[in-house]
Scaffold this active site. Structure first.
Site, PDB file in Angstrom:
ATOM      1  N   HIS A  66       0.842  -1.206   0.000  1.00  0.00           N
ATOM      2  CA  HIS A  66       0.000   0.000   0.000  1.00  0.00           C
ATOM      3  C   HIS A  66       0.876   1.255   0.000  1.00  0.00           C
ATOM      4  O   HIS A  66       0.423   2.333  -0.351  1.00  0.00           O
ATOM      5  CB  HIS A  66      -0.973   0.001   1.178  1.00  0.00           C
ATOM      6  CG  HIS A  66      -0.327   0.302   2.498  1.00  0.00           C
ATOM      7  ND1 HIS A  66       0.479  -0.611   3.152  1.00  0.00           N
ATOM      8  CD2 HIS A  66      -0.324   1.408   3.267  1.00  0.00           C
ATOM      9  CE1 HIS A  66       0.922  -0.064   4.267  1.00  0.00           C
ATOM     10  NE2 HIS A  66       0.452   1.164   4.362  1.00  0.00           N
ATOM     11  N   LYS A  71       9.364  -2.875   3.643  1.00  0.00           N
ATOM     12  CA  LYS A  71      10.471  -2.670   4.571  1.00  0.00           C
ATOM     13  C   LYS A  71      10.415  -3.673   5.700  1.00  0.00           C
ATOM     14  O   LYS A  71       9.327  -3.930   6.237  1.00  0.00           O
ATOM     15  CB  LYS A  71      10.358  -1.243   5.144  1.00  0.00           C
ATOM     16  CG  LYS A  71      11.553  -0.807   5.939  1.00  0.00           C
ATOM     17  CD  LYS A  71      12.633  -0.245   5.052  1.00  0.00           C
ATOM     18  CE  LYS A  71      13.932  -0.040   5.805  1.00  0.00           C
ATOM     19  NZ  LYS A  71      14.662  -1.307   6.037  1.00  0.00           N
ATOM     20  N   LYS A  95       3.352  -1.697  12.022  1.00  0.00           N
ATOM     21  CA  LYS A  95       4.361  -0.890  12.721  1.00  0.00           C
ATOM     22  C   LYS A  95       4.649   0.400  11.953  1.00  0.00           C
ATOM     23  O   LYS A  95       4.636   1.498  12.504  1.00  0.00           O
ATOM     24  CB  LYS A  95       5.632  -1.751  12.817  1.00  0.00           C
ATOM     25  CG  LYS A  95       6.713  -1.224  13.671  1.00  0.00           C
ATOM     26  CD  LYS A  95       7.964  -2.102  13.599  1.00  0.00           C
ATOM     27  CE  LYS A  95       7.774  -3.518  14.068  1.00  0.00           C
ATOM     28  NZ  LYS A  95       9.059  -4.222  14.293  1.00  0.00           N
ATOM     29  N   LYS A 107       9.547  -8.872   5.336  1.00  0.00           N
ATOM     30  CA  LYS A 107      10.484  -9.538   6.255  1.00  0.00           C
ATOM     31  C   LYS A 107      11.193 -10.660   5.512  1.00  0.00           C
ATOM     32  O   LYS A 107      10.630 -11.252   4.588  1.00  0.00           O
ATOM     33  CB  LYS A 107       9.734 -10.141   7.446  1.00  0.00           C
ATOM     34  CG  LYS A 107      10.614 -10.372   8.656  1.00  0.00           C
ATOM     35  CD  LYS A 107      10.874  -9.067   9.364  1.00  0.00           C
ATOM     36  CE  LYS A 107      11.428  -9.203  10.728  1.00  0.00           C
ATOM     37  NZ  LYS A 107      11.209  -7.964  11.493  1.00  0.00           N
ATOM     38  N   SER A 363      15.642   3.550  10.268  1.00  0.00           N
ATOM     39  CA  SER A 363      15.900   3.020   8.923  1.00  0.00           C
ATOM     40  C   SER A 363      15.318   3.970   7.876  1.00  0.00           C
ATOM     41  O   SER A 363      15.911   4.178   6.811  1.00  0.00           O
ATOM     42  CB  SER A 363      15.231   1.656   8.743  1.00  0.00           C
ATOM     43  OG  SER A 363      16.049   0.645   9.254  1.00  0.00           O
TER      44      SER A 363
HETATM   45  N1  GLU Z   1      14.104  -5.682  12.130  1.00  0.00           N
HETATM   46  C1  GLU Z   1      13.606  -4.453  12.655  1.00  0.00           C
HETATM   47  C2  GLU Z   1      12.119  -4.590  12.994  1.00  0.00           C
HETATM   48  O1  GLU Z   1      11.634  -5.659  13.204  1.00  0.00           O
HETATM   49  C3  GLU Z   1      13.940  -3.265  11.775  1.00  0.00           C
HETATM   50  C4  GLU Z   1      13.340  -3.266  10.409  1.00  0.00           C
HETATM   51  C5  GLU Z   1      13.832  -2.150   9.501  1.00  0.00           C
HETATM   52  O2  GLU Z   1      14.596  -1.305   9.933  1.00  0.00           O
HETATM   53  O3  GLU Z   1      13.415  -2.164   8.349  1.00  0.00           O
HETATM   54  O4  GLU Z   1      11.431  -3.627  13.135  1.00  0.00           O
END
Ligand code: GLU
Length: 472
Positions: A66, A71, A95, A107, A363
């Site tokens: 979306h 990420k 998140k 992920k 990030s």
């Molecule tokens: N692995 C981290 C998380 O679960 C960071 C992910 C990121 O920075 O893209 O939020």
């Protein structure tokens, strides 16, 4: 975990459904938001140091487009499986929405125990994984941007960016294909401690809310609170550090092979050094050993910070937890059963998908830096310093008084990259905490903070589907 009644992805779906009831969105749209859009499951061969060929199992899941890019981190663990990566990718969508980071969730996971491989083998596995992602168009600054997660860090991100750049010569924004990189490879200052610092900022904001603290039977503020941290990886270490530096007492630290307790408080750096030398936190001088690590979760304390893996607090042990606040620094440390038990017992659970969003927030700052090709603070640092010097000398001239040397340095200081990153993170976490609390307070039917956070996420994601014109 197999002894749980739900898989991890099912438990994310369960939490989503619980919250969806409090929204007004079309059922079909809710189904679309919940579903994982693309799942790439791969197997590839890697030649090990002894000449043996090993078939590596790995995944990348793009939960939602979306917003672009997708990420989310990449984890190295022998527990990795498709369901887990799907759950973690979904959590990333929610998140990012909560902290207003304009990404979809993704992920990745490689099913290996990194401790069992040499550095050269790990490099080969990481580079091969990256080239598999490139081949299928599953990575790129505008497509999908990985980052560190459990078992990975700056080193792996440096291998990823290097592999990507070598396969995409001339791509001007190539550095933005991954975040969590070392500074020398295009990383941003402040990324390493970001998740732990975000956890601290989020919990501090909750602790500064007098009505919430009164409900938990606690005094306002972080100072003097007792904290138990599970996991001394990057997130646990930095959470412990910021709590300690702000006057809380970290009374216990738990690792997978044992935990330690000290009523006077532990120093995470000293414990970390001890662990490096001895392979375990057990027998740390002045502390009591807890041989069964899970028992640390049941210690008397104000704040419990699970900062390791998912499902560690479940229907079996949730009734024994004595903390008054649980800050989910890990992704998915509580099962839905544990959630219900804590709601019933009045224990406040500050949920993962917003509390540990500090990593992805910074990030985002790193990705922006890569796309803009300029370090934060470069344009304004000197200007601000000159202006502050001018204002200060005018004030001293007019008042006839001089400030101390320490104050002078502080007032004149123009922002460095790390100052801007930390302050951007602080603002993000405070705003997100208040937004979720406002939703929770606005509807007495919403049972817990996690559900309020999901309501917030669902509303934001659903609205941006509307913005895309898919659901006019
Ligand atoms: N692995 C981290 C998380 O679960 C960071 C992910 C990121 O920075 O893209 O939020």
């Amino acid at each position: 975990m197999s002894n749980q009644p739900y898989s991890f992805f099912q438990s994310v779906e369960k939490s989503f459904d619980k919250a969806a009831k409090f929204t007004k969105w079309d059922k079909g749209l809710l189904e679309q938001i919940k579903a994982c859009n693309s799942i790439y499951s791969m197997r590839f061969p890697v030649k090990m140091d002894d000449g043996r060929i090993e078939v590596i199992e790995a995944y990348r899941v793009q939960h939602s487009q979306h917003k672009s890019p997708c990420k989310g981190g990449i984890r190295f663990s022998d527990e990795v499986n498709q369901d887990e990566v799907m759950a973690l990718a979904s959590l990333m969508t929610y998140k990012c929405a909560i902290v207003n980071v304009p990404f979809g969730g993704g992920k990745g996971g490689i099913k290996i125990n990194p401790r069992k491989y040499s550095v050269y083998e790990l490099e080969k596995i990481t580079r091969r994984y990256t080239s598999e992602l490139v081949k299928k168009n599953f990575i790129g600054p505008g497509i999908d941007v990985p980052a560190p997660d459990y078992g990975t860090g700056e080193r792996e991100m440096a291998w990823i960016v290097d592999t990507y750049q070598s396969l995409k010569p001339g791509e001007i924004d190539a550095a933005g294909c991954v975040t969590g990189k070392p500074i020398t490879q295009g990383g941003v200052r402040g990324r390493k401690e970001a998740t732990g610092l975000g956890v601290f900022f989020g919990i501090r904001e909750v602790c500064n809310m007098p009505d919430i603290m009164a409900k938990q039977g606690l005094s306002v503020g972080v100072e003097g609170k007792t904290v138990v941290v599970q996991g001394l990886g990057n997130v646990g270490y930095h959470s412990a550090k910021f709590f300690r530096e702000h006057g809380a007492k970290v009374v216990a630290i738990a690792e997978h092979n044992g935990a330690i307790y000290c009523a006077d408080g532990l120093n995470e750096e000293e414990v970390f050094q001890f662990k490096q030398k001895n392979g375990s936190v057990l027998n740390y001088p002045g502390a009591t050993n807890i041989f069964k690590s899970e028992e640390a979760l049941e210690l008397e304390c104000d704040i419990l910070i699970p900062a390791a893996l998912e499902n560690v607090i479940n229907g079996t042990n949730a009734r024994n937890v004595k903390a008054k606040i649980i800050g989910e620094a890990a992704n998915g440390p509580l099962t839905p059963e544990a959630d219900d038990i804590f709601t019933e017992r009045g224990i406040l659970v500050v949920p993962d998908m917003y509390l540990n969003a500090g990593g992805v927030t910074v990030s985002y700052f790193e990705w922006l830096k890569n796309l803009s090709h300029v370090r934060y603070g470069r344009m304004e640092k000197r200007f601000t310093e000159n202006m502050n010097t001018h204002i200060l000398s005018q004030m001293e001239g007019l008042s006839g008084k001089k400030v101390s040397e320490k104050e002078r340095l502080f007032i004149m200081h123009g922002p460095d990259e790390v100052d801007l990153v930390h302050s951007g993170l602080e603002e993000t976490m405070i705003a997100a905490t208040r937004e979720i609390m406002d939703i929770w307070k606005s509807n007495p039917e919403i049972p817990d903070m996690r559900t309020a956070a999901y309501v917030n996420a669902i509303n934001k994601v659903a609205t941006s589907y509307g913005e895309l014109g898919i659901f006019p």
